[in-house]
Design a protein around this motif. Structure first.
Motif, PDB file in Angstrom:
ATOM      1  N   HIS A   1       0.814  -1.222   0.000  1.00 16.47           N
ATOM      2  CA  HIS A   1       0.000   0.000   0.000  1.00 16.47           C
ATOM      3  C   HIS A   1       0.847   1.271   0.000  1.00 16.47           C
ATOM      4  O   HIS A   1       0.395   2.340   0.402  1.00 16.47           O
ATOM      5  CB  HIS A   1      -1.012  -0.046   1.145  1.00 16.47           C
ATOM      6  CG  HIS A   1      -1.893  -1.248   1.023  1.00 16.47           C
ATOM      7  ND1 HIS A   1      -2.981  -1.282   0.167  1.00 16.47           N
ATOM      8  CD2 HIS A   1      -1.771  -2.486   1.545  1.00 16.47           C
ATOM      9  CE1 HIS A   1      -3.517  -2.491   0.214  1.00 16.47           C
ATOM     10  NE2 HIS A   1      -2.812  -3.232   1.037  1.00 16.47           N
TER      11      HIS A   1
ATOM     12  N   CYS B   1      -7.767   1.493  -4.445  1.00 19.51           N
ATOM     13  CA  CYS B   1      -7.369   0.248  -3.781  1.00 19.51           C
ATOM     14  C   CYS B   1      -8.448  -0.120  -2.751  1.00 19.51           C
ATOM     15  O   CYS B   1      -9.067   0.777  -2.171  1.00 19.51           O
ATOM     16  CB  CYS B   1      -6.027   0.484  -3.091  1.00 19.51           C
ATOM     17  SG  CYS B   1      -5.391  -0.954  -2.214  1.00 19.51           S
TER      18      CYS B   1
ATOM     19  N   CYS C   1      -8.043  -0.735   0.120  1.00 27.22           N
ATOM     20  CA  CYS C   1      -7.665  -0.128   1.415  1.00 27.22           C
ATOM     21  C   CYS C   1      -8.226   1.278   1.551  1.00 27.22           C
ATOM     22  O   CYS C   1      -8.161   1.858   2.634  1.00 27.22           O
ATOM     23  CB  CYS C   1      -6.147  -0.115   1.580  1.00 27.22           C
ATOM     24  SG  CYS C   1      -5.322   1.223   0.695  1.00 27.22           S
TER      25      CYS C   1
ATOM     26  N   CYS D   1      -1.982   2.506  -4.931  1.00 26.00           N
ATOM     27  CA  CYS D   1      -1.123   1.598  -4.155  1.00 26.00           C
ATOM     28  C   CYS D   1      -0.412   0.630  -5.100  1.00 26.00           C
ATOM     29  O   CYS D   1      -0.965   0.221  -6.130  1.00 26.00           O
ATOM     30  CB  CYS D   1      -1.952   0.780  -3.177  1.00 26.00           C
ATOM     31  SG  CYS D   1      -2.759   1.771  -1.911  1.00 26.00           S
TER      32      CYS D   1
HETATM   33 ZN   LIG Z   1      -3.962   0.180  -0.741  1.00 24.14          ZN
END
Ligand SMILES: [Zn+2]
Length: 322
Positions: free
Chosen positions: A176, A186, A188, A193
């Motif tokens: 990340h 992403c 996340c 990332c």
């Molecule tokens: Zn990420």
């Protein structure tokens, strides 16, 4: 892993540990001798619909069954369990895994209660790196970087011979690290990332976005090499992302080598040549540049690592009581 004789215990049986490597779609287990060799690696698929606490319960079932099916010629006093995601080794807890859908899964307690044997818990990529350092490509190295290139982008930073884990067991991850400020979104929550570009999942997604067609990573690479422009652009963009994340880490960590493993390492020179060129371009006053090495233990590195964690825990316990 190869079959071999392990050391004999006082009872006349071969003393082994049970090494368990939990992946996103299967659990691998093996009875491992102290020298890293194992009796046999067995792969048990996980039901993809079992997530969260169901996935944790399925892992416990597999470990229990494996022990009940141990060959009569071995005696086992310790389990080593390596799992993906964010891991708390001291607490024996799987803090978070996107692939398995668990949060705060108390796997060590669950397995110890069910099986009656102590369990050492570790992170799968960190444990695989430990095994590469003990028996594989990174023997003799103590400051180095491990890239496990598979469905996701797994990394371990080895500092003074141990995986660096940081404050919250998240240290050493490059997945990340932002490599394209305006890059793809992403899971996340960030954009750009490294994992959204260079990973099995990232490459397939980026290729699908470009072309509307599904393709595996070997297919994308084959199409790139046969001159398909879309495949070439997707591959080159992904490799540039990996090179940027890796060389930035190398400029900070000052590793003596970078070991590349995981299924995507099979891309060979299409991956190694640009990585090598990127490493040549590191800051000049830290020459020589780090060596770039293919991993030596292959798909079983996590199992070797689980065995190593188990043996270290068993030996520590014995030295504590002696
Ligand atoms: Zn990420």
């Amino acid at each position: 892993m190869t079959a071999t004789n392990s050391s004999a215990s006082a009872t006349g049986t071969d003393e082994v540990v049970l090494a368990v490597d939990v992946g996103g779609s299967a659990v691998k287990h093996a009875f491992a001798a102290a020298n890293g060799a194992s009796v046999q690696v067995t792969r048990t698929p996980l039901d993809p619909s079992a997530r969260g606490s169901d996935a944790a319960a399925a892992v416990v079932d597999i470990v229990h069954r494996a022990l009940s099916q141990a060959p009569p010629s071995v005696s086992c006093h310790q389990i080593g369990l390596v799992i993906p995601g964010i891991v708390d080794p001291e607490g024996g807890v799987g803090r978070y895994s996107v692939m398995l859908g668990w949060r705060d899964a108390p796997l060590r307690d669950m397995i110890e209660r069910r099986c009656g044997l102590p369990v050492a818990v570790g992170h799968d990529v960190g444990a695989a790196a430990l095994a590469e350092q003990e028996w594989g490509a990174a023997r003799g190295h103590s400051h180095w970087l491990f890239l496990a290139l598979g469905t996701g982008l797994g990394t371990a930073m080895m500092l003074e011979g141990r995986p660096y884990r940081g404050h919250n067991n998240w240290g050493g991850e490059l997945a990340h690290v932002k490599v394209e400020p305006e890059g793809p979104t992403c899971p996340c929550g960030k954009t750009g990332c490294a994992e959204t570009l260079f990973s099995g999942r990232g490459l397939a997604l980026r290729y699908f976005e470009r072309t509307g067609h599904h393709a595996s990573v070997p297919e994308i690479l084959e199409r790139a090499e046969s001159g398909e422009a879309a495949a070439r652009q997707v591959w080159d963009r992904a490799v540039a992302a990996l090179v940027l994340a890796t060389t930035n880490a190398a400029d900070s960590l000052n590793p003596s080598c970078i070991v590349v493993g995981g299924g995507l390492a099979a891309a060979g020179e299409a991956l190694f040549a640009p990585l090598r060129a990127g490493l040549q371009d590191l800051v000049r006053f830290v020459e020589p540049v780090p060596e770039l090495l293919p991993a030596a233990l292959g798909a079983d590195a996590g199992s070797y690592g689980a065995g190593l964690l188990a043996w270290r825990a068993l030996n520590d316990r014995r030295s504590d009581v002696s």
